[in-house]
Design a protein around this motif. Structure first.
Motif, mmCIF file in Angstrom:
data_model
loop_
_atom_site.group_PDB
_atom_site.id
_atom_site.type_symbol
_atom_site.label_atom_id
_atom_site.label_comp_id
_atom_site.label_asym_id
_atom_site.label_seq_id
_atom_site.Cartn_x
_atom_site.Cartn_y
_atom_site.Cartn_z
ATOM 1 N N ALA A 78 -7.086 -3.177 -1.717
ATOM 2 C CA ALA A 78 -6.472 -4.260 -1.791
ATOM 3 C C ALA A 78 -6.433 -5.729 -1.648
ATOM 4 O O ALA A 78 -5.592 -6.189 -1.837
ATOM 5 C CB ALA A 78 -6.578 -3.817 0.584
ATOM 6 N N LEU A 79 -7.618 -5.942 -2.143
ATOM 7 C CA LEU A 79 -7.790 -6.977 -2.553
ATOM 8 C C LEU A 79 -8.256 -7.174 -3.837
ATOM 9 O O LEU A 79 -8.046 -8.342 -5.018
ATOM 10 C CB LEU A 79 -9.085 -7.586 -2.798
ATOM 11 C CG LEU A 79 -9.411 -7.762 -1.032
ATOM 12 C CD1 LEU A 79 -11.450 -7.352 -0.814
ATOM 13 C CD2 LEU A 79 -9.179 -8.288 -0.100
ATOM 14 N N SER A 80 -7.658 -6.401 -5.253
ATOM 15 C CA SER A 80 -7.616 -6.988 -6.327
ATOM 16 C C SER A 80 -6.363 -5.813 -6.700
ATOM 17 O O SER A 80 -6.590 -5.892 -7.964
ATOM 18 C CB SER A 80 -9.058 -6.104 -6.672
ATOM 19 O OG SER A 80 -8.959 -4.805 -7.520
ATOM 20 N N GLY A 81 -5.989 -5.058 -5.947
ATOM 21 C CA GLY A 81 -5.042 -3.226 -7.412
ATOM 22 C C GLY A 81 -5.704 -2.707 -7.136
ATOM 23 O O GLY A 81 -5.777 -2.172 -8.656
ATOM 24 N N ARG A 82 -7.599 -2.288 -8.190
ATOM 25 C CA ARG A 82 -7.464 -1.749 -8.586
ATOM 26 C C ARG A 82 -8.095 -0.272 -7.084
ATOM 27 O O ARG A 82 -9.620 -0.838 -6.395
ATOM 28 C CB ARG A 82 -8.989 -2.466 -8.962
ATOM 29 C CG ARG A 82 -8.462 -2.865 -10.428
ATOM 30 C CD ARG A 82 -9.468 -4.019 -10.674
ATOM 31 N NE ARG A 82 -10.840 -3.424 -10.827
ATOM 32 C CZ ARG A 82 -12.254 -3.990 -11.579
ATOM 33 N NH1 ARG A 82 -12.064 -5.003 -11.850
ATOM 34 N NH2 ARG A 82 -13.025 -3.649 -12.201
ATOM 35 N N SER A 83 -8.171 0.639 -7.280
ATOM 36 C CA SER A 83 -8.165 1.484 -6.269
ATOM 37 C C SER A 83 -9.869 2.049 -6.373
ATOM 38 O O SER A 83 -9.832 2.969 -7.968
ATOM 39 C CB SER A 83 -6.855 2.273 -5.785
ATOM 40 O OG SER A 83 -7.207 3.888 -5.107
ATOM 41 N N ALA A 84 -10.073 2.636 -5.082
ATOM 42 C CA ALA A 84 -11.758 3.355 -5.361
ATOM 43 C C ALA A 84 -11.230 4.833 -5.785
ATOM 44 O O ALA A 84 -11.761 5.755 -6.954
ATOM 45 C CB ALA A 84 -12.876 3.509 -4.525
#
Length: 606
Positions: free
Chosen positions: A180-186
């Motif tokens: 949500a915050l960076s577009g980088r999904s765990a």
């Protein structure tokens, strides 16, 4: 007859070198990232490297598991399918997955392990995954011993649990904060770790509760004193976190748990190690000398106040003492530790902020740092880099050998040499040769020549010489027979090595829920088909496909009400601030919601 249960020590590997060292230092198994689609995108490895790691591990009966535990999009399924076949041909023993769509691909007969990303926290979920063919379940880190026991009693498959390393604050697989915050999904292997950032905690009126802290940062896991309890609870595989950690970390932590487990097996014969070979070390393992934020056993015995690392997300290492005196260019510690040039130290300065210094020169307990410092008398100091220990681990630091019994016998036509290792694998070589009687006793030379196993995987545990007469045998003949016997034994071991069989999906197994929200992480048509085949009626797309507002971005057992002493179930004090509470970092504002009935905290993006 008393049953003996094999226990597996499972170590991480970011690459081939790290994996080999994990095996050398006593791991029963290693998990390593696939070339693509692993939950640590920066830790991918080639198929050829994985093949080489399998070739090194399998003679010890050690296993190699490949992590392919991200969620996949439709256009990635075929690539994943091809790669899985390549990994199986390379010798991989199992796949670690979270995406149920993988189960519907055209797979080779490779066992599947359900990743902790699959959110295995209830007996119902565990039982379902068992019924659908998973050979092993990797449990949520948050589970207590009692919860592990409950799952064990309802599932006949292997259970794996973490015992050491960094902790995710959220239930794995249910965190969307980074996405949500960076577009980088765990869930796509790209977590930006916003949980380790400093935040200001404030209430609904804007009143500051705490500033500049790390309220979502946890200490590191260390369950070294809980291993037997976890075995009794049904855990058969102990996992060390760290597929991004360096080789020194893997060496030290693997050796530490190997020694712990072997000592436990020596006094409790109910359990045994799951691989073969004995590791010897040039160092004494010490987990506090590797990266750590302080240690916790997490929620193994329920809520405890020691799980958080509010002050810093950096490594604090080991406590070494307090400052006795200090001047502008140096300081003296009251310590029993041996200090070295190049050591790194960390301490809290007068502002309560963690500060680090590096030792340029050490004279006894007096340290001359590379830069000015703000140390004052009585300040507690920690060493987060031990130069001498690191130098030791940067060199060859362990050797692992298989015990082998060598038996030399004479025959009417020459000699035979058999080699049988501790796993029961054996090989025999035969030589036709003329024999002549020795002038002196030849047995000492025979044993000396046969014991020269050098850089092989074996060490001579027993040498038997059974001859009808004291024959003279040239050293060159003995050396040649020894080499051939060991080479043949290795070939036999590779032929005899057997991988576990894949499980079978029971189409009648019913998923415990009928409706799935985005936390089920369904990102492709095959995953959706899997759940529908098992009775699910409605399926929301994964957050990564369709980001939604108003949903929890993080589900966590960590609770700030509890950490700050305001839990209505555990404390007498009540919250002195107006809810909701917020975490603020720059332009990011996160709202906290507390579900006391479920004993969870949720984090929302405001």
């Amino acid at each position: 007859m008393i049953s003996v249960y094999p226990i597996e020590l499972l170590s991480p590997a970011k690459d081939l070198t790290c994996g080999v060292e994990a095996i050398r230092h006593g791991a029963d198994a290693v998990y390593i990232g696939a070339p693509r689609f692993g939950a640590r995108a920066a830790a991918g490895n080639t198929v050829d490297d994985i093949r080489r790691l399998c070739d090194f591990a399998h003679p010890f009966n050690a296993r190699i598991y490949v992590a392919l535990n991200t969620i996949l999009k439709d256009n990635e399924l075929k690539d994943a399918e091809r790669m899985i076949h390549q990994l199986y041909r390379a010798g991989a023993d199992a796949l670690i997955i979270q995406d149920m769509g993988i189960t519907r691909l055209d797979l080779p007969p490779i066992p599947l392990h359900a990743s902790t990303q699959a959110d295995i926290a209830t007996p119902e979920k565990a039982r379902f995954l068992c019924e659908t063919g998973f050979a092993r379940l990797i449990l949520a880190r948050e589970l207590t011993l009692d919860e592990m026991v409950t799952i064990h009693r309802q599932t006949p498959v292997e259970l794996e649990a973490f015992v050491h390393g960094a902790l995710c604050v959220s239930y794995s697989g249910r965190c969307y904060l980074s996405a949500a915050l960076s577009g980088r999904s765990a869930n796509r292997g790209e977590c930006a770790q916003p949980c380790r950032l400093p935040y200001t905690l404030s209430d609904a009126n804007g009143q500051t509760v705490a500033a500049g802290k790390h309220p979502l940062s946890l200490k590191d896991l260390n369950r070294a004193d809980e291993l037997e309890n976890m075995m009794q609870a049904g855990i058969s595989a102990f996992k060390i976190e760290g597929r991004l950690k360096d080789t020194s970390y893997v060496k030290n932590i693997t050796a530490f748990y190997r020694k712990k487990l072997d000592a436990l097996f020596a006094r409790n014969r109910t359990f045994c190690r799951s691989s073969a070979g004995t590791a010897t070390y040039t160092f004494e393992p010490q987990p506090e000398k590797s990266f750590n934020r302080g240690f916790t056993s997490f929620y193994l015995h329920g809520r405890t106040p020691d799980v958080t690392s509010f002050e810093t997300p950096k490594s604090i290492g080991e406590p070494v003492g307090k400052v006795k005196n200090a001047d502008a260019g140096s300081f003296t510690l009251t310590t029993k530790k041996r200090l070295h040039n190049g050591d790194g130290f960390i301490f809290k300065n007068s502002l309560g902020v963690w500060e680090g210094v590096r030792a340029n020169r050490v004279e006894g307990s007096r340290i001359y740092p590379l830069k000015n410092h703000s140390l004052r008398p009585q300040t507690a100091v920690y060493r987060n880099f031990d130069k001498a220990f690191d130098d030791l681990l940067s060199k060859p630091s362990a050797e692992r050998k298989l015990d082998v019994k060598l038996e030399l016998r004479d025959t009417s036509f020459g000699l035979t040499l058999s080699a049988t290792d501790e796993t029961g694998a054996g090989a025999v070589v035969v030589r036709t040769c003329e024999k002549e009687t020795a002038r002196t006793n030849p047995y000492e030379n025979i044993r000396a020549q046969l014991s020269k196993l050098g850089n092989t995987l074996f060490r001579a545990d027993e040498i038997v010489v059974d001859m009808s007469r004291q024959w003279f045998i040239p050293s060159s003949l003995l050396a040649g027979m020894r080499r051939d016997a060991i080479d043949k034994l290795l070939q036999v071991k590779r032929i005899q090595y057997r991988r576990a069989a894949a499980g079978i999906d029971n189409p009648a197994a019913a998923y415990p829920e009928r409706n799935l929200d985005c936390t089920a992480n369904v990102a492709n048509v095959e995953a959706a088909a899997f759940y529908r085949a098992h009775g699910v009626e409605s399926i929301a797309p994964a957050y990564e496909l369709k980001p939604q507002r108003g949903i929890p971005l993080m589900h966590t057992r960590h609770c700030l009400h509890y950490s700050l002493g305001w839990c209505p179930s555990h404390h007498s004090s009540t919250l002195p601030y107006k809810e909701p509470l917020y975490l603020v970092h720059g332009h990011t504002r996160l709202r906290l919601q507390f579900d006391c009935k479920a004993c969870r905290m949720m984090v929302y993006d405001e």
